[in-house]
Design a protein around this motif. Structure first.
Motif, mmCIF file in Angstrom:
data_model
loop_
_atom_site.group_PDB
_atom_site.id
_atom_site.type_symbol
_atom_site.label_atom_id
_atom_site.label_comp_id
_atom_site.label_asym_id
_atom_site.label_seq_id
_atom_site.Cartn_x
_atom_site.Cartn_y
_atom_site.Cartn_z
ATOM 1 N N ASN A 94 44.199 -14.505 11.931
ATOM 2 C CA ASN A 94 45.200 -13.803 12.742
ATOM 3 C C ASN A 94 45.909 -14.726 13.732
ATOM 4 O OD1 ASN A 94 44.746 -11.300 11.502
ATOM 5 N ND2 ASN A 94 43.039 -10.853 12.866
ATOM 6 N N HIS A 154 49.016 -11.120 11.785
ATOM 7 C CA HIS A 154 48.171 -9.935 11.698
ATOM 8 C C HIS A 154 48.579 -9.039 10.527
ATOM 9 C CE1 HIS A 154 47.085 -11.047 15.832
ATOM 10 N NE2 HIS A 154 46.115 -10.152 15.799
ATOM 11 N N HIS A 155 49.882 -8.924 10.299
ATOM 12 C CA HIS A 155 50.321 -7.930 9.315
ATOM 13 C C HIS A 155 49.961 -8.305 7.880
ATOM 14 C CE1 HIS A 155 54.076 -10.521 9.502
ATOM 15 N NE2 HIS A 155 53.845 -10.471 8.204
ATOM 16 N N SER A 156 49.497 -9.528 7.646
ATOM 17 C CA SER A 156 49.015 -9.870 6.308
ATOM 18 C C SER A 156 47.741 -9.101 5.977
ATOM 19 C CB SER A 156 48.742 -11.373 6.204
ATOM 20 O OG SER A 156 47.620 -11.726 6.980
ATOM 21 N N ASN A 157 47.024 -8.710 7.028
ATOM 22 C CA ASN A 157 45.843 -7.855 6.908
ATOM 23 C C ASN A 157 44.698 -8.515 6.135
ATOM 24 O OD1 ASN A 157 44.567 -5.494 7.673
ATOM 25 N ND2 ASN A 157 45.328 -4.275 5.965
ATOM 26 N N SER A 182 41.097 -7.755 7.219
ATOM 27 C CA SER A 182 40.543 -6.428 6.919
ATOM 28 C C SER A 182 39.582 -6.500 5.735
ATOM 29 C CB SER A 182 41.663 -5.435 6.619
ATOM 30 O OG SER A 182 42.315 -5.748 5.399
ATOM 31 N N PRO A 214 50.440 -9.685 17.557
ATOM 32 C CA PRO A 214 51.103 -9.137 16.373
ATOM 33 C C PRO A 214 52.614 -9.058 16.558
ATOM 34 C CG PRO A 214 49.166 -7.848 16.936
ATOM 35 C CD PRO A 214 49.405 -8.783 18.082
ATOM 36 N N HIS A 215 53.342 -9.080 15.465
ATOM 37 C CA HIS A 215 54.798 -8.977 15.510
ATOM 38 C C HIS A 215 55.215 -7.742 16.292
ATOM 39 C CE1 HIS A 215 55.655 -12.388 13.068
ATOM 40 N NE2 HIS A 215 55.014 -11.915 12.017
ATOM 41 N N GLU A 221 52.861 -5.145 18.724
ATOM 42 C CA GLU A 221 52.120 -3.933 18.387
ATOM 43 C C GLU A 221 50.785 -4.328 17.774
ATOM 44 O OE1 GLU A 221 52.789 -0.870 19.038
ATOM 45 O OE2 GLU A 221 54.753 -1.267 19.907
ATOM 46 N N THR A 281 48.847 -4.007 15.268
ATOM 47 C CA THR A 281 48.867 -3.422 13.936
ATOM 48 C C THR A 281 47.475 -3.184 13.367
ATOM 49 O OG1 THR A 281 49.203 -5.672 13.115
ATOM 50 C CG2 THR A 281 51.147 -4.274 13.326
ATOM 51 N N PHE A 282 46.738 -4.261 13.118
ATOM 52 C CA PHE A 282 45.429 -4.108 12.521
ATOM 53 C C PHE A 282 44.319 -4.480 13.503
ATOM 54 C CE2 PHE A 282 47.018 -3.018 8.489
ATOM 55 C CZ PHE A 282 48.152 -3.780 8.257
ATOM 56 N N ASP A 337 54.714 -14.021 19.177
ATOM 57 C CA ASP A 337 54.358 -13.255 17.980
ATOM 58 C C ASP A 337 54.873 -13.958 16.723
ATOM 59 O OD1 ASP A 337 57.069 -12.820 18.130
ATOM 60 O OD2 ASP A 337 56.964 -10.647 17.864
#
Length: 236
Positions: free
Chosen positions: A22, A27-30, A33, A195-196, A199, A201-202, A221
């Motif tokens: 991250n 982060h949005h690549s996730n 998780s 995060p972008h 926010e 996000t994950f 970000d």
């Protein structure tokens, strides 16, 4: 949104230190998780409890011991190699190669390092998928840290002693503000990756660190754009 750096604040930097998950990828690549799910499954199987119970315990261990792995080692004496192998058995194709980031890291003057609570193999696979692995001088992983995770001071001490880093000439990039407290105390410049659009996000709400805001010098970000602003600035 990107908060641009003041290039003059980075003109003296000779050692560039990056967290992995991250941080070097968004982060949005996730991607993380997948690891998170694997850890829950590991705890569930180890202790013969439901995934719901395992998830709750996993987060308790994370908060109390710095990583789930460290908590399982302390409380249940698990084999760390087995844990690391199983939780990092993930699909790295979720990451999109980042040539902009790679070019920026390549142009940074001085040495570049990855400092991660994960293991070397995970870091290498991640950086290779991003197309940036060859730009780093070394990876300092959880094994090199004798299984003591960030934010433990001894982990940073081992890292800077190994590579003879002067904190005043170093910068640390991290997605968790609490992991910047010790680098800041060691004289490093600190950059928090969020995060972008700022926010979470994950990110879980418990991963946010408002108590450590004073340890953060810069926030961005978009790591690639942030680094590009540094490398494109004239240096005296």
């Amino acid at each position: 949104m990107t908060i641009k750096p003041d290039p003059a604040r980075f003109a003296h930097i000779t050692d560039w230190v990056f967290d992995l998950d991250n941080t070097l990828y968004p982060h949005h690549s996730n991607l993380f998780s997948q690891i998170d799910v694997k850890m829950t499954g590991y705890v569930s199987e180890l202790l013969s409890i439901s995934r719901e119970e395992a998830r709750k315990l996993q987060k308790e261990l994370y908060k109390e011991y710095g990583t789930t792995l460290n908590g399982l080692m302390v409380r249940h004496n698990i084999n760390p190699d087995d844990f690391l192998e199983k939780v990092h058995d993930i699909d790295y194709s979720w990451l999109v190669p980042d040539p902009v980031l790679g070019a920026a890291i390549h142009q940074l003057p001085g040495r570049k390092f990855i400092l991660t609570n994960g293991d070397r193999r995970h870091a290498e696979r991640t950086a290779r998928q991003l197309g940036i692995l060859d730009h780093f001088d070394d990876i300092f992983d959880i094994v090199a840290a004798d299984m003591s995770p960030k934010p433990a001071r001894e982990t940073y001490d081992k890292f800077v002693q190994l590579h003879r880093i002067n904190g005043a000439n170093a910068v640390m990039f991290e997605d968790l503000a609490r992991n910047l407290q010790q680098p800041k105390a060691m004289g490093m410049t600190t950059v928090l990756i969020v995060p972008h659009n700022f926010e979470p996000t994950f990110s879980e709400i418990w991963e946010r660190d408002p108590a450590f805001e004073d340890d953060v010098d810069f926030v961005t970000d978009d790591l690639g754009s942030f680094l590009n602003a540094i490398v494109q600035a004239p240096r005296s």
